[in-house]
Design a protein around this motif. Structure first.
Motif, mmCIF file in Angstrom:
data_model
loop_
_atom_site.group_PDB
_atom_site.id
_atom_site.type_symbol
_atom_site.label_atom_id
_atom_site.label_comp_id
_atom_site.label_asym_id
_atom_site.label_seq_id
_atom_site.Cartn_x
_atom_site.Cartn_y
_atom_site.Cartn_z
ATOM 1 N N SER A 194 3.463 9.983 -7.637
ATOM 2 C CA SER A 194 4.441 10.381 -8.642
ATOM 3 C C SER A 194 3.832 10.364 -10.035
ATOM 4 O O SER A 194 4.056 11.274 -10.838
ATOM 5 C CB SER A 194 5.662 9.450 -8.583
ATOM 6 N N ALA A 195 3.046 9.330 -10.331
ATOM 7 C CA ALA A 195 2.421 9.239 -11.654
ATOM 8 C C ALA A 195 1.439 10.385 -11.889
ATOM 9 O O ALA A 195 1.400 10.977 -12.973
ATOM 10 C CB ALA A 195 1.714 7.896 -11.799
ATOM 11 N N SER A 196 0.643 10.708 -10.859
ATOM 12 C CA SER A 196 -0.353 11.778 -10.996
ATOM 13 C C SER A 196 0.293 13.127 -11.260
ATOM 14 O O SER A 196 -0.326 14.006 -11.864
ATOM 15 C CB SER A 196 -1.215 11.866 -9.729
ATOM 16 N N ALA A 197 1.532 13.304 -10.796
ATOM 17 C CA ALA A 197 2.219 14.581 -10.967
ATOM 18 C C ALA A 197 2.784 14.751 -12.374
ATOM 19 O O ALA A 197 3.202 15.849 -12.744
ATOM 20 C CB ALA A 197 3.347 14.707 -9.940
ATOM 21 N N GLN A 198 2.786 13.680 -13.176
ATOM 22 C CA GLN A 198 3.311 13.771 -14.532
ATOM 23 C C GLN A 198 2.344 14.544 -15.422
ATOM 24 O O GLN A 198 1.126 14.437 -15.292
ATOM 25 C CB GLN A 198 3.543 12.375 -15.105
ATOM 26 N N PHE A 254 8.883 0.921 -8.540
ATOM 27 C CA PHE A 254 7.652 0.229 -8.165
ATOM 28 C C PHE A 254 7.615 -1.169 -8.776
ATOM 29 O O PHE A 254 7.207 -2.136 -8.112
ATOM 30 C CB PHE A 254 6.441 1.041 -8.627
ATOM 31 N N GLN A 255 8.040 -1.303 -10.023
ATOM 32 C CA GLN A 255 8.059 -2.618 -10.663
ATOM 33 C C GLN A 255 9.027 -3.559 -9.949
ATOM 34 O O GLN A 255 8.733 -4.749 -9.777
ATOM 35 C CB GLN A 255 8.453 -2.474 -12.137
ATOM 36 N N ARG A 256 10.167 -3.031 -9.507
ATOM 37 C CA ARG A 256 11.132 -3.878 -8.784
ATOM 38 C C ARG A 256 10.566 -4.326 -7.443
ATOM 39 O O ARG A 256 10.726 -5.484 -7.035
ATOM 40 C CB ARG A 256 12.448 -3.117 -8.585
ATOM 41 N N ARG A 260 0.834 -1.208 0.000
ATOM 42 C CA ARG A 260 0.000 0.000 0.000
ATOM 43 C C ARG A 260 0.869 1.259 0.000
ATOM 44 O O ARG A 260 0.591 2.227 -0.725
ATOM 45 C CB ARG A 260 -0.925 0.022 1.218
ATOM 46 N N LEU A 261 1.916 1.262 0.815
ATOM 47 C CA LEU A 261 2.795 2.420 0.884
ATOM 48 C C LEU A 261 3.505 2.643 -0.448
ATOM 49 O O LEU A 261 3.573 3.773 -0.948
ATOM 50 C CB LEU A 261 3.822 2.226 2.009
ATOM 51 N N ALA A 262 4.031 1.559 -1.034
ATOM 52 C CA ALA A 262 4.710 1.681 -2.327
ATOM 53 C C ALA A 262 3.742 2.134 -3.420
ATOM 54 O O ALA A 262 4.084 2.959 -4.267
ATOM 55 C CB ALA A 262 5.347 0.344 -2.696
ATOM 56 N N LEU A 263 2.506 1.592 -3.386
ATOM 57 C CA LEU A 263 1.505 1.967 -4.381
ATOM 58 C C LEU A 263 1.130 3.442 -4.241
ATOM 59 O O LEU A 263 0.981 4.155 -5.252
ATOM 60 C CB LEU A 263 0.272 1.086 -4.222
ATOM 61 N N LYS A 264 0.978 3.915 -3.015
ATOM 62 C CA LYS A 264 0.641 5.314 -2.790
ATOM 63 C C LYS A 264 1.725 6.227 -3.354
ATOM 64 O O LYS A 264 1.434 7.221 -4.035
ATOM 65 C CB LYS A 264 0.458 5.572 -1.297
ATOM 66 N N LEU A 294 -3.766 11.845 -16.821
ATOM 67 C CA LEU A 294 -5.058 12.496 -16.675
ATOM 68 C C LEU A 294 -5.794 12.088 -15.415
ATOM 69 O O LEU A 294 -6.489 12.886 -14.802
ATOM 70 C CB LEU A 294 -5.947 12.159 -17.889
ATOM 71 N N HIS A 295 -5.640 10.814 -15.020
ATOM 72 C CA HIS A 295 -6.420 10.323 -13.877
ATOM 73 C C HIS A 295 -5.886 8.964 -13.449
ATOM 74 O O HIS A 295 -5.371 8.201 -14.278
ATOM 75 C CB HIS A 295 -7.895 10.188 -14.275
ATOM 76 N N VAL A 296 -5.972 8.670 -12.148
ATOM 77 C CA VAL A 296 -5.642 7.344 -11.634
ATOM 78 C C VAL A 296 -6.760 6.905 -10.697
ATOM 79 O O VAL A 296 -7.383 7.726 -10.028
ATOM 80 C CB VAL A 296 -4.283 7.317 -10.887
ATOM 81 N N SER A 297 -7.011 5.605 -10.662
ATOM 82 C CA SER A 297 -8.092 5.068 -9.831
ATOM 83 C C SER A 297 -7.686 3.696 -9.321
ATOM 84 O O SER A 297 -7.063 2.921 -10.044
ATOM 85 C CB SER A 297 -9.382 4.961 -10.650
#
Length: 303
Positions: free
Chosen positions: A235-239, A280-282, A226-230, A243-246
């Protein structure tokens, strides 16, 4: 206005739910106003709602006790946390997080119940009266939070302007339509509309990239995941191209589904090369029971 009573305008601003019409709201106001003062006082509101509490009398009573219990716990945490050992502080943080997770889960259930009842009422109503729509909405409306969350993606952009905000608003509309389409697909009740030819506007973005991640997490690794996903989603949302993450979590197991919406495939490919994405993938190698399943799909940017 903190004068101890509600005028009809104040009553509408708080109680309008997008279903009752203005006339129905005014009729309800007159019903509650037993003193015939054109203002509602605390006694009148309590008398009216006390007659209709039903099972929620117990719910509200428990919530009152729960609020007191939470406040006592927060007060003790404030006093004891700094003097606690590292292990004691860890336990406190865990309990706070777990309490928050439980509250969010309960809130999600209540919001779903609210949306379901409102939608059912709209479908069943045969009265053509137009619902009352106000600029001041009930705090806690799920849709308002969704729009606020979507709009926040561009709130810190140093290049924001009126034109940019209008463009973002259009993206929010498109994203919401895509989310509804995905929901319908998952429920398998999609009815395709007749074919229509579309002519793209000049300089229009032709496609949006939708990415779906399906991840089955090891039970003992859920909190770390959960922490890694958050961190990954922040980071992704700041790119710029995001447009959106869910996020969706299946209630029966530790299976997570993440949806990402990107302006185009180039934005998605650039995101994959970023350090936070690779990190995140690692980390998923240690967190997941099975390899992550990723599905991508290009859809029209306007449809």
């Amino acid at each position: 206005s903190d004068d101890g009573k509600l005028s009809f305008d104040e009553f509408k601003a708080y109680f309008a739910d997008g279903v009752l019409s203005g006339e129905e709201l005014h009729e309800l106001f007159r019903t509650i106003d037993t003193h015939n003062t054109d203002n509602l006082d605390t006694e009148e509101l309590c008398d009216y709602f006390s007659k209709h509490l039903g099972e929620y009398e117990n719910v509200l009573s428990v919530l009152e006790d729960f609020n007191i219990t939470i406040l006592k716990a927060m007060d003790k945490t404030k006093k004891d946390y700094q003097e606690a050992s590292n292990l004691g502080q860890f336990v406190t943080r865990f309990l706070l997080k777990e309490t928050l997770n439980q509250l969010q889960s309960l809130q999600s259930s209540l919001e779903c119940a609210m949306e379901t009842t409102e939608e059912q009422t709209r479908q069943e109503r045969k009265d053509p009266a137009k619902p009352e729509v106000l600029s001041v909405q009930w705090p806690g409306k799920r849709l308002a939070r969704r729009l606020q969350r979507n709009n926040s993606l561009s709130s810190n952009n140093p290049y924001s302007s009126t034109g940019w905000i209008e463009e973002e608003s259009q993206w929010v509309i498109q994203i919401n339509r895509l989310q509804k389409l995905i929901d319908r697909l998952e429920k398998k009740d999609l009815k395709l509309e007749p074919f229509e030819e579309e002519v793209l506007e000049e300089n229009a973005r032709p496609h949006i990239m939708i990415v779906q991640h399906q991840m089955s997490v090891i039970e003992e690794k859920v909190e770390e995941f959960r922490l890694a996903l958050k961190q990954y989603l922040e980071s992704a949302s700041a790119q710029g191209g995001c447009l959106h993450v869910s996020i969706q979590k299946l209630p029966s197991n530790f299976h997570f589904i993440v949806y990402e919406f990107w302006e185009n495939s180039n934005a998605w490919n650039s995101h994959l090369q970023m350090n936070y994405s690779k990190a995140f993938q690692r980390s998923n190698v240690d967190f997941l029971e099975t390899p992550e399943h990723i599905t991508t799909m290009l859809v029209p940017g306007k449809y």
